[in-house]
Design an enzyme around this catalytic site. Structure first.
Site, PDB file in Angstrom:
ATOM      1  CG  ASN A   7      -1.704   1.233   1.425  1.00  0.00           C
ATOM      2  OD1 ASN A   7      -1.810   2.042   0.496  1.00  0.00           O
ATOM      3  ND2 ASN A   7      -2.274   1.417   2.607  1.00  0.00           N
ATOM      4  CE  LYS A   9      -0.024   3.330   4.700  1.00  0.00           C
ATOM      5  NZ  LYS A   9       0.078   3.434   6.135  1.00  0.00           N
ATOM      6  CG  HIS A  85      -5.792   2.119   5.113  1.00  0.00           C
ATOM      7  ND1 HIS A  85      -5.319   3.092   5.957  1.00  0.00           N
ATOM      8  CD2 HIS A  85      -4.817   1.200   4.991  1.00  0.00           C
ATOM      9  CE1 HIS A  85      -4.074   2.762   6.322  1.00  0.00           C
ATOM     10  NE2 HIS A  85      -3.753   1.629   5.751  1.00  0.00           N
ATOM     11  CD  GLU A  87      -2.659   5.653   6.722  1.00  0.00           C
ATOM     12  OE1 GLU A  87      -2.647   5.649   5.482  1.00  0.00           O
ATOM     13  OE2 GLU A  87      -1.759   5.119   7.404  1.00  0.00           O
ATOM     14  CD  GLU A 152      -3.694  -2.476   7.211  1.00  0.00           C
ATOM     15  OE1 GLU A 152      -2.541  -2.659   6.816  1.00  0.00           O
ATOM     16  OE2 GLU A 152      -4.372  -1.503   6.875  1.00  0.00           O
ATOM     17  N   GLY A 158       2.399   2.156  10.727  1.00  0.00           N
ATOM     18  CA  GLY A 158       3.401   3.212  10.583  1.00  0.00           C
ATOM     19  C   GLY A 158       4.147   3.545  11.856  1.00  0.00           C
ATOM     20  CB  SER A 194       4.896  -1.914  12.029  1.00  0.00           C
ATOM     21  OG  SER A 194       4.586  -0.546  12.241  1.00  0.00           O
TER      22      SER A 194
HETATM   23  P1  PGA Z   1       2.717   0.143   7.588  1.00  0.00           P
HETATM   24  O1  PGA Z   1       1.282   0.436   6.933  1.00  0.00           O
HETATM   25  O2  PGA Z   1       3.193  -1.177   7.030  1.00  0.00           O
HETATM   26  O3  PGA Z   1       3.579   1.302   7.156  1.00  0.00           O
HETATM   27  O4  PGA Z   1       2.523   0.082   9.052  1.00  0.00           O
HETATM   28  C1  PGA Z   1       0.357  -0.604   6.713  1.00  0.00           C
HETATM   29  C2  PGA Z   1      -0.900  -0.059   6.128  1.00  0.00           C
HETATM   30  O5  PGA Z   1      -1.270   1.074   6.474  1.00  0.00           O
HETATM   31  O6  PGA Z   1      -1.558  -0.719   5.303  1.00  0.00           O
END
Ligand code: PGA
Length: 233
Positions: A7, A9, A85, A87, A152, A158, A194
């Site tokens: 992903n 982003k 997601h 976010e 998630e 992140g 992560s």
């Molecule tokens: P990350 O993000 O691996 O940077 O923690 C995962 C995601 O948001 O899908």
């Protein structure tokens, strides 16, 4: 089948996609790999096995400035699209009702929804993991089409702090049982938050983890390929 979805982003560019394409043959072909790209790169030629979007409009065609509807994604022959997601839920105000509309729109266009769920740290600490998952999963209750689910936890995204294999297993098993209780075929359940070349091996040992949704570590070919190798083992 196990899945490795990246992903990006709001990151990346055409040159990065070219770098992935040139290294693609190195990928283990025993797992299904894909990248969820920002809209501008969805038409950039690249040899990724699966191409996906990160978002879709809850509405059809019409006067919805800035929105991209599922029919447009279908025209690009996309394989999958993320929905819900964290976010989008927490920064863009996406509601459970929006996620329900988006899943329905994607299914109508036969694009695979990758439906993301997960609790915040405060919710986890308050013992609300299951309540949150149940609320977020509601749009899938009546869905008979294929989907993927990505668990998630928000606190792991992140932050560099992934869920422990036990925590991930517990949440995945709960989601699995929830699907069974609804009479659904249990979909593949990916873990995200992560995931890195350092922790992928341990997480990949967990039978209830059917793959990873990877953010930061999908922005360079090498760590992403390394995670793929751990998943394929
Ligand atoms: P990350 O993000 O691996 O940077 O923690 C995962 C995601 O948001 O899908």
């Amino acid at each position: 089948m196990r899945y490795l979805l990246g992903n990006w982003k709001s990151n990346g560019n055409g040159a990065l996609l070219d770098a992935f394409s040139s290294q693609w043959p190195k990928f283990p072909n025993t797992i299904q790999v894909g990248l969820a790209l920002p809209f501008p790169w969805l038409t950039h030629p690249f040899s990724c096995a699966w191409r996906g979007a990160q978002n879709v409009s809850a509405f059809g065609p019409g006067a919805f400035t800035g929105e991209v509807h599922a029919g447009m994604l279908k025209e690009l022959a996309l394989d999958f699209c993320l929905v819900g997601h964290s976010e989008r839920r927490h920064l863009m105000g996406e509601t459970v009702a929006h996620t329900a509309q988006k899943v329905a729109a994607l299914i109508e266009q036969t694009i695979l929804p990758v439906f993301c769920v997960g609790e915040t740290l405060a919710e986890r600490q308050a013992g609300q993991l299951e309540t949150v998952l149940e609320r977020q999963l509601e749009p899938l209750r009546a869905i008979k089409a294929s989907v993927l689910i990505a668990y998630e936890p928000v606190w792991a995204i992140g932050t560099g702090v992934a869920a422990t294999p036990d925590d991930a297993d517990q949440a995945h098993s709960w989601i699995r049982n929830w699907c069974l209780a609804q009479g659904l075929v249990v979909p593949p359940i990916l873990y995200g938050g992560s995931v890195s070349p350092q922790n992928a091996h341990q997480l990949a040992q967990i039978a209830s983890i059917d793959g990873f949704l990877v953010g930061g570590a999908s922005l360079k070919p090498d760590p992403f390929f390394e995670i793929g190798a751990q998943l394929a083992r």
